[in-house]
Scaffold this motif. Sequence first.
Motif, PDB file in Angstrom:
ATOM      1  N   GLN A  88      18.999  -3.181   1.084  1.00 61.14           N
ATOM      2  CA  GLN A  88      18.061  -2.778   0.038  1.00 61.14           C
ATOM      3  C   GLN A  88      18.368  -1.371  -0.451  1.00 61.14           C
ATOM      4  OE1 GLN A  88      14.562  -3.440   2.388  1.00 61.14           O
ATOM      5  NE2 GLN A  88      14.029  -5.300   1.269  1.00 61.14           N
ATOM      6  N   ALA A 118       6.288 -17.906  12.317  1.00 56.30           N
ATOM      7  CA  ALA A 118       6.819 -16.631  12.784  1.00 56.30           C
ATOM      8  C   ALA A 118       6.656 -15.571  11.704  1.00 56.30           C
ATOM      9  CB  ALA A 118       8.297 -16.777  13.127  1.00 56.30           C
ATOM     10  N   THR A 119       6.047 -14.485  12.054  1.00 53.65           N
ATOM     11  CA  THR A 119       5.883 -13.436  11.055  1.00 53.65           C
ATOM     12  C   THR A 119       7.221 -12.777  10.814  1.00 53.65           C
ATOM     13  OG1 THR A 119       4.998 -12.286  12.937  1.00 53.65           O
ATOM     14  CG2 THR A 119       3.483 -12.730  11.114  1.00 53.65           C
ATOM     15  N   VAL A 120       7.737 -13.071   9.686  1.00 55.38           N
ATOM     16  CA  VAL A 120       9.075 -12.601   9.361  1.00 55.38           C
ATOM     17  C   VAL A 120       8.953 -11.583   8.252  1.00 55.38           C
ATOM     18  CG1 VAL A 120      11.234 -13.313   8.332  1.00 55.38           C
ATOM     19  CG2 VAL A 120      10.146 -14.763  10.031  1.00 55.38           C
ATOM     20  N   SER A 121       9.377 -10.389   8.545  1.00 51.52           N
ATOM     21  CA  SER A 121       9.285  -9.376   7.489  1.00 51.52           C
ATOM     22  C   SER A 121      10.582  -9.375   6.710  1.00 51.52           C
ATOM     23  CB  SER A 121       9.019  -8.005   8.086  1.00 51.52           C
ATOM     24  OG  SER A 121      10.014  -7.680   9.009  1.00 51.52           O
ATOM     25  N   THR A 122      10.596 -10.089   5.622  1.00 48.52           N
ATOM     26  CA  THR A 122      11.828 -10.173   4.837  1.00 48.52           C
ATOM     27  C   THR A 122      11.643  -9.474   3.520  1.00 48.52           C
ATOM     28  OG1 THR A 122      10.977 -12.321   4.213  1.00 48.52           O
ATOM     29  CG2 THR A 122      12.860 -12.301   5.676  1.00 48.52           C
ATOM     30  N   GLN A 123      12.628  -9.652   2.702  1.00 43.41           N
ATOM     31  CA  GLN A 123      12.611  -9.301   1.297  1.00 43.41           C
ATOM     32  C   GLN A 123      11.794  -8.077   0.916  1.00 43.41           C
ATOM     33  OE1 GLN A 123      15.216 -11.046   0.776  1.00 43.41           O
ATOM     34  NE2 GLN A 123      14.624 -11.741  -1.237  1.00 43.41           N
ATOM     35  N   SER A 124      10.615  -8.369   0.469  1.00 36.42           N
ATOM     36  CA  SER A 124       9.828  -7.464  -0.365  1.00 36.42           C
ATOM     37  C   SER A 124       9.864  -6.000   0.075  1.00 36.42           C
ATOM     38  CB  SER A 124       8.386  -7.951  -0.419  1.00 36.42           C
ATOM     39  OG  SER A 124       7.912  -8.123   0.886  1.00 36.42           O
ATOM     40  N   GLY A 125      10.378  -5.772   1.266  1.00 35.21           N
ATOM     41  CA  GLY A 125      10.717  -4.391   1.615  1.00 35.21           C
ATOM     42  C   GLY A 125       9.555  -3.460   1.779  1.00 35.21           C
ATOM     43  N   ALA A 126       9.075  -2.948   0.692  1.00 31.80           N
ATOM     44  CA  ALA A 126       8.097  -1.886   0.768  1.00 31.80           C
ATOM     45  C   ALA A 126       6.843  -2.315   1.505  1.00 31.80           C
ATOM     46  CB  ALA A 126       7.710  -1.453  -0.640  1.00 31.80           C
ATOM     47  N   LYS A 127       6.556  -1.641   2.600  1.00 32.33           N
ATOM     48  CA  LYS A 127       5.288  -1.877   3.254  1.00 32.33           C
ATOM     49  C   LYS A 127       4.536  -0.564   3.179  1.00 32.33           C
ATOM     50  CE  LYS A 127       8.454  -2.056   7.081  1.00 32.33           C
ATOM     51  NZ  LYS A 127       8.696  -1.883   8.425  1.00 32.33           N
ATOM     52  N   GLU A 162      12.012   3.151   4.960  1.00 33.38           N
ATOM     53  CA  GLU A 162      11.280   1.891   5.085  1.00 33.38           C
ATOM     54  C   GLU A 162      12.084   0.694   4.592  1.00 33.38           C
ATOM     55  OE1 GLU A 162       6.838   3.740   4.468  1.00 33.38           O
ATOM     56  OE2 GLU A 162       8.038   3.220   2.736  1.00 33.38           O
ATOM     57  N   LEU A 163      13.275   0.960   4.067  1.00 31.79           N
ATOM     58  CA  LEU A 163      14.082  -0.134   3.536  1.00 31.79           C
ATOM     59  C   LEU A 163      15.280  -0.418   4.439  1.00 31.79           C
ATOM     60  CD1 LEU A 163      14.131   0.764  -0.268  1.00 31.79           C
ATOM     61  CD2 LEU A 163      12.542  -0.696   0.972  1.00 31.79           C
ATOM     62  N   ALA A 174       8.243   2.887  -1.926  1.00 36.64           N
ATOM     63  CA  ALA A 174       8.697   2.981  -0.543  1.00 36.64           C
ATOM     64  C   ALA A 174       9.531   4.236  -0.343  1.00 36.64           C
ATOM     65  CB  ALA A 174       9.516   1.752  -0.196  1.00 36.64           C
ATOM     66  N   TYR A 175       9.529   4.739   0.882  1.00 35.72           N
ATOM     67  CA  TYR A 175      10.432   5.825   1.241  1.00 35.72           C
ATOM     68  C   TYR A 175      11.711   5.217   1.798  1.00 35.72           C
ATOM     69  CZ  TYR A 175       6.991   9.442   0.450  1.00 35.72           C
ATOM     70  OH  TYR A 175       6.127  10.302  -0.140  1.00 35.72           O
ATOM     71  N   GLN A 221       3.489  12.062   4.733  1.00 30.04           N
ATOM     72  CA  GLN A 221       4.157  12.556   5.923  1.00 30.04           C
ATOM     73  C   GLN A 221       3.242  13.549   6.625  1.00 30.04           C
ATOM     74  OE1 GLN A 221       8.234  13.199   5.321  1.00 30.04           O
ATOM     75  NE2 GLN A 221       8.223  11.133   4.537  1.00 30.04           N
ATOM     76  N   SER A 281       6.946 -11.820  16.216  1.00 30.05           N
ATOM     77  CA  SER A 281       6.258 -12.775  17.088  1.00 30.05           C
ATOM     78  C   SER A 281       7.296 -13.832  17.456  1.00 30.05           C
ATOM     79  CB  SER A 281       5.068 -13.403  16.368  1.00 30.05           C
ATOM     80  OG  SER A 281       5.514 -14.144  15.264  1.00 30.05           O
ATOM     81  N   LYS A 322       1.852   0.500   3.991  1.00 31.15           N
ATOM     82  CA  LYS A 322       0.958   0.885   5.078  1.00 31.15           C
ATOM     83  C   LYS A 322       1.330   2.241   5.668  1.00 31.15           C
ATOM     84  CE  LYS A 322       1.695  -0.689   9.160  1.00 31.15           C
ATOM     85  NZ  LYS A 322       2.019  -1.562  10.244  1.00 31.15           N
ATOM     86  N   ARG A 323       2.637   2.410   5.938  1.00 32.81           N
ATOM     87  CA  ARG A 323       3.082   3.571   6.667  1.00 32.81           C
ATOM     88  C   ARG A 323       3.290   4.798   5.803  1.00 32.81           C
ATOM     89  NH1 ARG A 323       6.782   3.717  11.542  1.00 32.81           N
ATOM     90  NH2 ARG A 323       5.328   3.048  13.129  1.00 32.81           N
ATOM     91  N   SER A 324       3.504   4.553   4.515  1.00 31.71           N
ATOM     92  CA  SER A 324       4.071   5.627   3.735  1.00 31.71           C
ATOM     93  C   SER A 324       3.045   6.663   3.317  1.00 31.71           C
ATOM     94  CB  SER A 324       4.758   5.051   2.504  1.00 31.71           C
ATOM     95  OG  SER A 324       3.836   4.262   1.799  1.00 31.71           O
ATOM     96  N   ARG A 325       1.772   6.394   3.631  1.00 32.14           N
ATOM     97  CA  ARG A 325       0.715   7.309   3.185  1.00 32.14           C
ATOM     98  C   ARG A 325       1.232   8.688   2.880  1.00 32.14           C
ATOM     99  NH1 ARG A 325      -3.030   5.470   7.620  1.00 32.14           N
ATOM    100  NH2 ARG A 325      -1.493   6.747   8.628  1.00 32.14           N
ATOM    101  N   PRO A 355      11.964  -5.798  -5.645  1.00 30.68           N
ATOM    102  CA  PRO A 355      10.659  -5.932  -6.277  1.00 30.68           C
ATOM    103  C   PRO A 355      10.199  -4.567  -6.804  1.00 30.68           C
ATOM    104  CG  PRO A 355      10.427  -5.896  -3.914  1.00 30.68           C
ATOM    105  CD  PRO A 355      11.901  -5.921  -4.186  1.00 30.68           C
TER     106      PRO A 355
END
Lengths: 329, 319, 328, 296
Positions: free
Chosen positions: B154, D4-13, B149-150, B145-146, D20, C281, D15-18, B139
């Motif tokens: 990916q 079930a919260t499944v973190s798939t695909q879209s990859g980039a989250k 994080e992948l 992303a860094y 370093q 979860s 939230k964390r990357s603010r 996407p």
Amino acid sequence: MAILKYLIKRVVAMIIMISAVIAIGYVMMYYTPGGFFTASNIASALGPLAAQNPQLYQQILRDFQERYGLNYPLWHQILLYIWHSLTFNFGYSMQNPSIKIMTTLHTAFPISCMLAFGSIVLALIVGIPLGIIAAIKRNTWVDYTASTVAISGQAIPAFVTAALLVLLFGVVIQGVLPVNGWGGPGHQILPTPGQAVLPIVSLGLGTIGVVAKYVRNSLVDIMRQDHIRTAQAKGVRYWRIVMKHGVRNSLTAMITVIGPAFAFTIVGTIWVEQIFSIPGLGQVLSTAFTNDDFPLAITSIFILAALISIMNLLVDISYSLMDPRVKLE
Amino acid sequence: MPSEHLLQVENVSKRFRVRGKTLHAVENVSFNLDSGKTLGLVGESGSGKSTLGRVALRLLDADGGRVLFQGHDIGRIPKKQLRELRRDMQVIFQDPQASLNPRMTVGAAIEDAYVIHKIGTKSDRQQRVEDLLQRVGLPPSAANAYPHELSGGQLQRVGIARALTLDPKLIVCDEVISALDVSIQMQVIQLLKELQKERNLGYIFISHNLAVVEYISDEIAVLYLGEVVEHAAAEDLFKKPSHPYTQVLLQSILKVPDPQSETTQALMHIKGEIPSPFSPPPGCTFHPRCPFAQDICRTKKPEPRDIGHGHVVSCHFAE
Amino acid sequence: MAGHLFEVDNLNIEFRRSDDKVYAVNGVSFSIGEGGTLGIVGESGSGKSVTMMSCIGLIRSNGTVKAGTAKFEGHDLLKMNRKQLEHIRGLEIGVIFQDPMTSLNPLMRIGDQIMEGMIEHHYATPRDAFDRTINLLGEMGIPEPKTRFRNYPHEFSGGMRQRIMIAMALACEPKLLIADEPTTALDVTVQMQILALLKEQQEKKNMSIAMITHDFGVATNFCDKIVVLYAGQVMEVAETKEFIRRPAHPYTIGLKNSIIEVGQRDRALKPIPGMAPTLTSPPTSCSFADRCPLVTDRCRNELPVLRQVDGNHMVACHRAEEVLNHAV
Amino acid sequence: MAVATVSTQSGAKPKRSRSQFAQAWRRYRRNYLAVGGLIWVIIFLIAGIIGPWIAPYSYSHTDFLNVNSPPTWQHIMGTDNLGHDMYSEILWSIRFALEIAFGATLVSFVIGIVLGLWAGMKGGIVDQIIMRLVDFMGAFPTFFFDLLLVVKFGRGMGPILMAIGITGWAGYARLIRGLVLSMRKGDMVEAATALGASQMHIARRYLLPNVMNQMAVSLAFGIPNDLTVMAGLSIVGMGLRPPMPSFGNLVAQAGSMMLGFPWMMYFPAGIFALTLLSYLFMADGLSEALNPRGGD
């Protein structure tokens, strides 16, 4: 055979390095305005003697000229000086031309050695267990306390620790331990046990910190390594794993820090001897520098540098004995 | 000098000096590669296949022989020109995590190629980065992303996208799937195949996985201790493996048994492991492990021979 | 169900992370018979390794077993304290790890490392342990065992180190051997050697093996029963023959189709789309639903339980029967 | 329902990357000792900057009426045997200490970076020569060389700064060369090279950002080290020439008198110790925050 070849190589390298130190020292002194390595400087330093005892004056002057090759070009003088130093032919002090430098070293050197080795031993005895405990109880208050103590030891230089200890034992709780001096009448070299405590402790604190921190970190790393899991899978008891697979490996790694720690301690002795008025090499060195007594100063540095080099060699050899992967080459 | 080949590798050797000892990583290797084709390099660890891939791109300098890319001897051309030429030859690594700068976002990493070659405006570049990400199946948001994080799959797509930035003609794929899970491996292979078709890319596909190499390659070179022991069209090689080492390699692959036959594969094996590349055995380097070794193999190095249809084997007894 | 040497039932494991939890193993059950070889197959993150390691108390410190039993000869390993587990490990259950380069103590002679377990468990006197070690090294195909006894790990190749690992694991003749990807780090020719060695030792000593692997080729050729894990759940369990002939879970089928084998140049690729999830979860629906070609609404709403479809063939899929009957 | 919260695909989250930096600061903040250290270091810096203006007396001012005076309202930290106001002396010491320590560290650091980068990127004979030099400097305590240099060039601010500076670079050079080498061999640099990046571009965009952290940490450890060396010179009588005050001078001078007039030692030794401690806690916290050792 390989060991012999290695030893020869190392000793040669050591001699070259130390010679370089001496050469640097000599050149610096040579070009220093008040430096003594010119005939006229020596003549003026011996000035009063010329009037009192012309014969002795002439003899000493000749001595100096011969010894330092003052009539030769600089490079020749340097080589000559290096040669004299390496053959332990140090000659006379400038400040006090009647005293052989060797005589001064005779008492000063063992004292400094006692201080240095004493504090290293203390650091190992205290630092290793401290590091092990911190690693085993990692991320608990025990670990944090031990780490804080270790950093504190590392942060505060020996002369400050020494000064604070003198304040403590000289002002706050007097009479428990002597706060200066070394030896007594008839015992120039050996101190009373009490005299040795404060200097060795103030010297050792820094090294304790270094050792403890190193042991702690390396042990934590090692306990996460795969081979520890293998030992667990064999059903080896926890404590045996910690000691035989963890601590043993981490102590092997720790040998490498003893070299730098020793060098650090040597500098510390110079300071600590100053604070506690201990007649060791450090005091000799610092008096020599303040009095522009360059032959004595350079000789002291030479002795300390040689000591450090030998210690480094020993460390490398024992490391290769402890770790089969390390080959001497 | 006819230069119809995209890449010509001629008698290339590469040695490393490690603590006074010489490691023979690649010995006298030659091959050609055309646009739109794939050459597979197979071998076990220490066979020199990765080194060969790097020499082909002059990421390492060859010690002997030469490499011609579109007719240019890339060992001879000046650095500046080489940097320009690099637009046409790219590499994808085994471990995409290690090949990306942890402090650059994925987008910046891909964009960097344009920065280096001063291509396009800022917004122009960003558009291209998005297009590329999309093309490799990520996407557009992945640009922010860094790397940490992948996931591995990916990241490998990012690696591919980066290799595509400058529209290269040649890509060296160095063990690109071996760090990935099986289900992801397939996705990456499929992507690589599609891209090849779309862009007429030449691939050097380096892998220890024979089946995958067979699948993707047109020609295959089997390496053992830095030497090509067999080189043939992919079909020929697998239909008629002619070097004992190739045969052993093929037998070592554990296939999922045929549902009909119901018998599992015998765990047959050859003795020994690859000898140290610091002191390769005399004669044929494979002789200590070869089931058919004769006296001649111990003393005389076999020359590569064509046993028909460009099927080249370095074995005294191959026919 | 008697005669099972090792039996895992409804195992659940969680891992703490900095700001959430990962449900790594969710209700895994399987068993290994005496002398049997079980292949535990899955991709990375499927929980295959964690499952076995937690049973013998070698779980990472941020992981916890939340529920389940793991019975070895009828005794629940998960209820044992450290001392009891230490007694079982090495003596009753041996382990081989993936990376032989890092799994040996670099500063200890390999002979001492092999002897250590025997002496620790009072399996043999030091003198006997020494003789046994020499024998074992010979049996493992290490030439000149007497001299090699005194060598350090770095003086061996990867394959040889793995042989040493096997000698170590087999030193006390355990009843169960856990092999955690024992050939993944090795070259194919060496992989063959190691597998052949394991098979030979198994037949000689009649032990059971739990082979953890991501490689279907290894699992189907080496094991007589296979468990497929995905997202910490058992997808399918079957005897190897049945497994090869009639795979019933779409994931298993997809995985098998993902493997490119020699001689398949002209085959079209049908990769499984997407990637394996990390569960933060507990699962309430089929974890494979997002990637499954046969997905229905039911799959997205109802967690499929592992159930018997045929003989000893168990599958966790709502549509297993349809798959088996080629209805889809 | 609760799928079930499944973190798939879209990859980039995202939230964390603010950034370093923000993450590092979050880790740093949790370490109370490091925060305490930072606060004291800041106070110390401010004192160094404005010290000369807030000091009630000049450092050479002597109050003959109040010699060896214990702390009073007039001299809140007492006076020494010449009637120097200890408080002023300490403020000036901070100033001089900062100038010399920062200056010397900067000098060492610049030499270290240049030589380290040069050795690491060039390799070959250049590397050999530089590393021999580094070995030589590292084999003996630089304190010896400092002594010789100070004797040669004098005991003023400049000479001491330079002496400490030009002897202290070996560690930085070794660190940077090591980092550069480890990365130069890695896939990351190879990938950039394959893109056609120049050495300059690689150094700027790939190497420097990745060595920044470790350089910051080593700098943070370097300053207290130079403070110590500077004071150490005074202890053997080779420090800043009096009447310029320095922590070393104050401690050395108090050494002989502290049994009678302990405040002469309390204040300088205490403040100096506290400062070094603060620097080390700060440096240690920084290193933990920037290079978290993973772990549990």
